[in-house]
Design a protein around this motif. Structure first.
Motif, PDB file in Angstrom:
ATOM      1  N   GLY A   1       4.070   4.476  -6.860  1.00 52.74           N
ATOM      2  CA  GLY A   1       5.019   3.723  -7.230  1.00 52.74           C
ATOM      3  C   GLY A   1       5.913   4.533  -8.514  1.00 52.74           C
ATOM      4  N   PRO A   2       6.837   3.860  -9.066  1.00 52.27           N
ATOM      5  CA  PRO A   2       7.771   4.439 -10.048  1.00 52.27           C
ATOM      6  C   PRO A   2       7.207   4.667 -11.273  1.00 52.27           C
TER       7      PRO A   2
ATOM      8  N   ASP B   1       8.139  10.204   4.026  1.00 56.22           N
ATOM      9  CA  ASP B   1       7.650   9.541   2.736  1.00 56.22           C
ATOM     10  C   ASP B   1       6.543   8.515   2.879  1.00 56.22           C
ATOM     11  N   GLY B   2       6.308   7.986   1.901  1.00 58.13           N
ATOM     12  CA  GLY B   2       5.185   6.605   2.290  1.00 58.13           C
ATOM     13  C   GLY B   2       3.767   7.688   2.532  1.00 58.13           C
ATOM     14  N   THR B   3       3.450   8.718   1.953  1.00 54.66           N
ATOM     15  CA  THR B   3       2.239   9.280   1.968  1.00 54.66           C
ATOM     16  C   THR B   3       1.225   8.668   1.107  1.00 54.66           C
ATOM     17  N   THR B   4       1.539   8.337  -0.125  1.00 54.95           N
ATOM     18  CA  THR B   4       0.494   7.578  -0.931  1.00 54.95           C
ATOM     19  C   THR B   4       0.071   6.517  -0.420  1.00 54.95           C
ATOM     20  N   THR B   5       1.054   5.718   0.055  1.00 51.44           N
ATOM     21  CA  THR B   5       1.123   4.225   0.516  1.00 51.44           C
ATOM     22  C   THR B   5       0.040   4.573   1.772  1.00 51.44           C
TER      23      THR B   5
ATOM     24  N   LYS C   1       9.813  10.129  -9.862  1.00 50.46           N
ATOM     25  CA  LYS C   1       9.546  11.441  -9.459  1.00 50.46           C
ATOM     26  C   LYS C   1       9.887  12.113 -10.616  1.00 50.46           C
TER      27      LYS C   1
ATOM     28  N   GLY D   1      11.405  -3.196  -0.647  1.00 52.23           N
ATOM     29  CA  GLY D   1      10.387  -2.336  -1.287  1.00 52.23           C
ATOM     30  C   GLY D   1       9.839  -3.036  -2.362  1.00 52.23           C
ATOM     31  N   ALA D   2       9.085  -2.453  -3.210  1.00 52.58           N
ATOM     32  CA  ALA D   2       8.313  -2.822  -4.620  1.00 52.58           C
ATOM     33  C   ALA D   2       7.239  -3.980  -4.401  1.00 52.58           C
TER      34      ALA D   2
ATOM     35  N   LEU E   1       7.688  -6.525  -7.228  1.00 52.07           N
ATOM     36  CA  LEU E   1       7.368  -5.939  -8.625  1.00 52.07           C
ATOM     37  C   LEU E   1       8.210  -4.854  -9.072  1.00 52.07           C
TER      38      LEU E   1
ATOM     39  N   VAL F   1       9.882  -2.503 -11.147  1.00 51.54           N
ATOM     40  CA  VAL F   1       9.669  -1.740 -12.396  1.00 51.54           C
ATOM     41  C   VAL F   1      10.866  -1.185 -13.067  1.00 51.54           C
TER      42      VAL F   1
ATOM     43  N   ASP G   1      12.938   0.638   1.189  1.00 50.51           N
ATOM     44  CA  ASP G   1      12.363   1.337   2.085  1.00 50.51           C
ATOM     45  C   ASP G   1      12.926   1.340   3.545  1.00 50.51           C
TER      46      ASP G   1
ATOM     47  N   LYS H   1       7.161   1.900   6.429  1.00 53.94           N
ATOM     48  CA  LYS H   1       6.084   1.135   6.269  1.00 53.94           C
ATOM     49  C   LYS H   1       5.314   1.029   7.716  1.00 53.94           C
TER      50      LYS H   1
HETATM   51  P1  ADP Z   1       4.684   6.934  -1.397  1.00 53.65           P
HETATM   52  O1  ADP Z   1       4.064   8.334  -1.442  1.00 53.65           O
HETATM   53  O2  ADP Z   1       3.752   6.080  -0.771  1.00 53.65           O
HETATM   54  O3  ADP Z   1       5.948   6.979  -1.084  1.00 53.65           O
HETATM   55  P2  ADP Z   1       5.511   6.519  -3.977  1.00 53.65           P
HETATM   56  O4  ADP Z   1       4.909   6.789  -5.369  1.00 53.65           O
HETATM   57  O5  ADP Z   1       6.938   6.994  -3.843  1.00 53.65           O
HETATM   58  O6  ADP Z   1       4.510   6.444  -3.033  1.00 53.65           O
HETATM   59  O7  ADP Z   1       5.996   5.041  -4.159  1.00 53.65           O
HETATM   60  C1  ADP Z   1       6.416   4.252  -3.057  1.00 53.65           C
HETATM   61  C2  ADP Z   1       6.401   2.766  -3.636  1.00 53.65           C
HETATM   62  O8  ADP Z   1       7.253   2.511  -4.581  1.00 53.65           O
HETATM   63  C3  ADP Z   1       7.327   1.861  -2.365  1.00 53.65           C
HETATM   64  O9  ADP Z   1       6.466   0.960  -1.831  1.00 53.65           O
HETATM   65  C4  ADP Z   1       8.469   1.507  -3.135  1.00 53.65           C
HETATM   66  O10 ADP Z   1       9.209   0.217  -2.611  1.00 53.65           O
HETATM   67  C5  ADP Z   1       8.084   1.390  -4.380  1.00 53.65           C
HETATM   68  N1  ADP Z   1       9.044   1.481  -5.459  1.00 53.65           N
HETATM   69  C6  ADP Z   1      10.225   2.248  -5.778  1.00 53.65           C
HETATM   70  N2  ADP Z   1      10.955   2.075  -6.716  1.00 53.65           N
HETATM   71  C7  ADP Z   1      10.462   0.958  -7.311  1.00 53.65           C
HETATM   72  C8  ADP Z   1      10.953   0.032  -8.416  1.00 53.65           C
HETATM   73  N3  ADP Z   1      11.980   0.300  -8.983  1.00 53.65           N
HETATM   74  N4  ADP Z   1      10.216  -0.975  -8.649  1.00 53.65           N
HETATM   75  C9  ADP Z   1       9.123  -1.282  -7.815  1.00 53.65           C
HETATM   76  N5  ADP Z   1       8.610  -0.520  -6.914  1.00 53.65           N
HETATM   77  C10 ADP Z   1       9.539   0.465  -6.484  1.00 53.65           C
END
Ligand code: ADP
Ligand code: MG
Length: 514
Positions: free
Chosen positions: A41-42, A92-96, A161, A398-399, A466, A468, A485, A490
């Motif tokens: 997340g952010p 993208d979404g590797t951490t998820t 990032k 997202g979020a 949520l 941020v 996203d 997903k």
């Molecule tokens: P990943 O490696 O899974 O992409 P990230 O650290 O990039 O991990 O986090 C991705 C998540 O952060 C997604 O679920 C995205 O919807 C969420 N995200 C991105 N920007 C925001 C924001 N401003 N507020 C809340 N969630 C966010």
């Protein structure tokens, strides 16, 4: 006489059976997922990874962290593969994906403890993953994916990032321009990093950037409306007559040999000049004297190019690669509006611009190697999500909103699943909660309150995530806030996490050779 036990394993091999094997594998998988959880997340934090040789990587990118971690345990390695697959498939979404895989293992452990059979867990997880796919479809926004949407998708992937002093909005604009200029073809967009300026100097180059300097110092540094040849020809004497074994018995003979060599070398330059070529890109080497002859003729040449660069130039200029400089035909040559080189500190780079084709380069700048490298990872993710969103035309809020919606649908449908499998389906929904919970935790919010608020809003039929902002988070509509996203990210995360977790759960015997 009693039967002798048959020994099939060497003395060195180690064998772990049944529950012990499962526990060990699950623990290893969970440990890996836990390692990247704080980066989600952010407001996720970065990690500094130091290799054996002392190389340092600072990153927030799940796949990069897991790659650099030098993980040995085979089950843990499977989580690393989840991240790799995710990176390869959607970027993208590797951490998820890895956090979800870890939590699926954790839930599976509880089920196994309650004597639910591993096969039942596997079946339940597959069923839940299928429902998740439907839920993602249902959450997909109706509106067309236009440039504003693409920009939001790109911003979402880069939020939090390490991108230096440039705003993510500005970067997202560059990313969307790049994808559009390339006609939506992700393969035609490259990222080139260069230190020595702040990241706000990052720009889009309509063409190809190469880490190359001219083959000879006396060559021109620029060519307009250039006729371009791309070669894979070693421009050197075919076989050195002077070094050869046969004896040169007189000064005359030596002179003749030298002259014939000289004329061969000059011949290359003459042929290139005669074909009207202004700029040469050679995958092979150019001998110094040939380079000097080319320089005398006002021709700019680069040699020793790597094959990726060669492919990009071929596409950008419309040239065909030649394996000989004899009989060059006009058809085989390409064109570029502008070829130039530019110095950045100690580095000299070549720019091949305004080419007919759609190849573009995001020229990423930053103060230090660490900054440009992390910026490159952020840009690569953003380019991937923007092109995925454009390709599929499908984005989801997202979020954490989509995860809440998926979990809700799985719980609703679990009711109709019979037997213990129902427990496994429900466990999958519980596992998904780790994602919004982690977003909340990393944003410094109370995870329980946040989850309760999110669910309440969802049940009231509101779209809620949520969001941020600055130092904290609040429950808001992700679509209004522009947090989007690609649906494909997903889908892939759920599928690859489920696949890895079920594979690990199924194992009940580990035989390791030493
Ligand atoms: P990943 O490696 O899974 O992409 P990230 O650290 O990039 O991990 O986090 C991705 C998540 O952060 C997604 O679920 C995205 O919807 C969420 N995200 C991105 N920007 C925001 C924001 N401003 N507020 C809340 N969630 C966010
Ligand atoms: Mg991301």
């Amino acid at each position: 006489m009693g039967a002798q036990p048959v020994v099939v394993l060497s003395d060195d091999s180690e064998r772990t059976h049944g529950r012990d094997a499962q526990k060990m594998n699950i623990a290893a998988g969970k440990a890996v997922a836990e390692a990247v959880r704080t980066t989600l997340g952010p407001r996720g934090m970065d990690k500094m990874l130091v290799s054996d040789s002392g190389d340092v990587v600072i990153t927030n990118d799940g796949a990069t962290i897991l790659n650099e971690m030098d993980i040995e345990h085979p089950a843990a390695q499977m989580i690393v593969e989840v991240a790799e697959t995710q990176e390869d498939e959607v970027g993208d979404g590797t951490t998820t994906a890895s956090v979800l895989a870890g939590q699926l293992l954790s839930e599976a452990e509880d089920l196994l403890e309650q004597d639910v059979h591993p096969t039942t867990v596997v079946e339940g997880y597959h069923e839940a993953a299928r429902i998740a796919g439907e839920a993602i479809e249902a959450e997909t926004l109706d509106a067309d994916v236009d440039d504003d949407t693409l920009t939001e998708v790109a911003v979402t992937s880069m939020t939090g990032k390490g991108t230096g002093d440039v705003t993510t909005e500005r970067l997202a604009e560059i990313v969307v321009n790049a994808i559009r200029s390339a006609g939506g073809d992700r393969d035609e967009v490259r990222v080139h990093t260069q230190t020595g300026a702040s990241s706000s100097a990052t720009e889009l180059v309509q063409g190809v950037v190469l880490d190359e300097e001219p083959a000879h110092a006396a060559m021109p540094r620029e060519a307009e409306d250039a006729s371009v040849a791309v070669l894979d020809v070693e421009l050197d004497v075919r076989e050195s007559e002077i070094d050869a074994e046969y004896n040169v018995t007189s000064v005359d003979q030596l002179q003749t040999a030298i002259e014939s060599e000289e004329s061969e070398l000059r011949g290359y330059a003459d042929a290139i000049e005669a074909a009207g070529i202004d700029v040469v890109f050679n995958e092979d080497d150019i001998e110094d004297r040939v380079a000097s002859h080319l320089a005398d003729r006002g021709i700019l040449a680069f040699d020793g190019l790597d094959s990726d660069d060669v492919s990009a130039i071929l596409e950008a200029t419309g040239a065909s690669q030649l394996v000989s400089v004899d009989d060059i035909e006009a058809d085989d040559l390409g064109t570029a509006d502008h070829v130039r080189t530019a110095r950045f500190g100690d580095d000299e780079l070549a720019f091949v611009e305004g080419a007919e084709a759609e190849n573009v380069t995001v020229f990423a700048r930053g103060g230090t190697e660490h900054v440009v490298n992390e910026l490159e990872r952020a840009l690569t993710d953003a380019l991937d999500v923007a092109s995925t969103a454009l390709d599929t035309g499908q984005v989801v809020p997202g979020a954490g909103h989509t995860e809440i919606a998926i979990a809700d649908r799985i719980r609703a449908e679990a009711a109709s699943v019979s037997g213990r499998k129902q427990l496994a389906v429900e466990a999958f929904a519980d596992a998904l909660d780790i994602l919004p919970r982690t977003l909340a935790e990393n944003a410094g919010m109370d995870p329980i309150d946040a989850l309760v608020d999110l669910r309440a809003a969802y049940e009231d039929g509101e779209r809620a995530g949520l969001i941020v902002e600055g130092r904290t988070g609040a429950v808001r509509d992700p679509v209004e806030q522009g947090v989007l996203d690609p649906a494909a990210v997903k889908k892939e995360a759920v599928e690859s996490a489920a696949e890895a977790a079920t594979m690990i759960v199924r194992i009940d015997d580990v035989i390791a050779a030493n």
